[in-house]
Design an enzyme around this catalytic site. Structure first.
Site, PDB file in Angstrom:
ATOM      1  N   TYR A 231      32.654  -2.845  55.933  1.00 44.23           N
ATOM      2  CA  TYR A 231      33.221  -2.624  54.599  1.00 44.23           C
ATOM      3  C   TYR A 231      33.018  -1.166  54.216  1.00 44.23           C
ATOM      4  CZ  TYR A 231      33.914  -3.593  49.536  1.00 44.23           C
ATOM      5  OH  TYR A 231      34.346  -3.602  48.242  1.00 44.23           O
TER       6      TYR A 231
ATOM      7  N   LYS B 224      37.196  -3.226  56.456  1.00 43.14           N
ATOM      8  CA  LYS B 224      37.762  -3.402  55.122  1.00 43.14           C
ATOM      9  C   LYS B 224      38.002  -2.009  54.568  1.00 43.14           C
ATOM     10  CE  LYS B 224      37.154  -5.372  50.523  1.00 43.14           C
ATOM     11  NZ  LYS B 224      36.247  -6.060  49.572  1.00 43.14           N
TER      12      LYS B 224
END
Length: 304
Positions: free
Chosen positions: A137, A165
């Site tokens: 992420y 992400k």
């Protein structure tokens, strides 16, 4: 879980709370059922939108277990690792695998702004703690750490790092990452109001926020893009944009929980220090949501 499973619409669900700010596990299960019925491809629990910073590890595992039980194998459940220390993150990853989590979404360690070497070491330690595939992420705007192209190249030798992400807020990063690393990582857009652009540029999926209130519209946009029906996806997306803007800024949890409450009647309660919106802030969110509901597109027009 193989890399190809990290695609489609992956809701980062909120964590429902009771009036006394305890986790409402019935609410968690209801959310999972609601999303699966709408056609999503997976469930992510205990992310930033799930108030990870105010949950303890035992609660996170209990939330993940409730989601897994409700999903009953229909879609994978992923657990977010957003702990203050590498040791705590690795421990949570190991316990998550034991209860049946199918993947992890991992943030850099919270609070301390680590340097590049420390960030890579953190991710490698989390990877070593389980056999689960990992979404890296990257959200430098919110968390102050940018996982650069060079770092991703360095991490590419670890097969458990399967996806990114992409929440930098800069769609140029999508093309730059693909140019530098090809298909080594699957890219998942994590910024709601850049989602359509990101999907067109090559993201494989959408880790979504406003999906918690409007899952069918979110799924429709994703599927229309996959079918090459961009102009139709754009029609829904332009309606959706004022709502998607609620996912941006320091009070995105407040905004989205209130939106869910208005649309679905779910609890808007958050765990302190967050407090429910009042006054002009609440009125602004209500106005955006009510306008969206008044002009909600008829998805049957698009075959959904």
């Amino acid at each position: 879980m193989q890399k190809s499973d990290f695609k489609g619409v992956l809701p980062a669900i909120t964590t429902k709370m009771t009036a006394d700010q305890e986790v409402d596990f019935a609410g968690v299960r209801a959310d999972v059922a609601f999303q699966i019925e709408a056609g999503v491809d997976g469930i992510i629990v205990c992310g930033s939108l799930g108030e990870a910073s105010s949950l303890v590890a035992s609660e996170k595992l209990a939330i993940a277990k409730a989601a897994i039980e409700e999903a009953a194998g229909r879609v994978p459940v992923l657990l977010t690792i957003a702990e203050d220390s590498t040791r705590a993150g690795a421990a949570l990853a190991a316990e998550g695998e034991k209860i049946g989590v199918k993947g992890l979404m991992v943030l850099p360690a919270m609070r301390y702004l680590a340097d590049d070497r420390e960030v890579v070491a953190h991710y490698r330690a989390i990877a070593a703690a389980s056999s689960l595939p990992i979404i890296v992420y990257n959200n430098p705007l919110a968390y102050g750490i940018d996982i650069s192209e060079a770092m991703l190249k360095e991490m590419a030798d670890e097969p458990k790092f399967v996806a990114i992400k992409e929440s930098t807020g800069d769609t140029r990063r999508i093309n730059e990452t693909i140019k530098a690393l090809g298909d080594r990582y699957q890219l998942l857009t994590g910024v709601d109001d850049l989602a359509l652009e990101s999907l067109i540029l090559g993201c494989h999926g959408w880790i979504a926020g406003l999906v918690v209130a409007f899952p069918k519209e979110t799924v429709a946009i994703y599927q229309l893009v996959q079918q090459g029906r961009i102009s139709e996806a754009l029609e829904i997306y332009r309606w959706f944009l004022p709502l998607l803007h609620l996912d941006i800024g320091p009070k995105f949890v407040h905004n989205i929980k209130l939106a869910e409450h208005i649309v679905r009647g779910t609890s808007p309660v958050m765990r302190a220090p967050r407090l429910e919106l009042v006054g002009a802030e609440a009125a602004q969110v209500r106005a955006v949501v009510e306008e969206g509901l008044a002009n909600r597109p008829n998805l049957a027009k698009y075959g959904f």
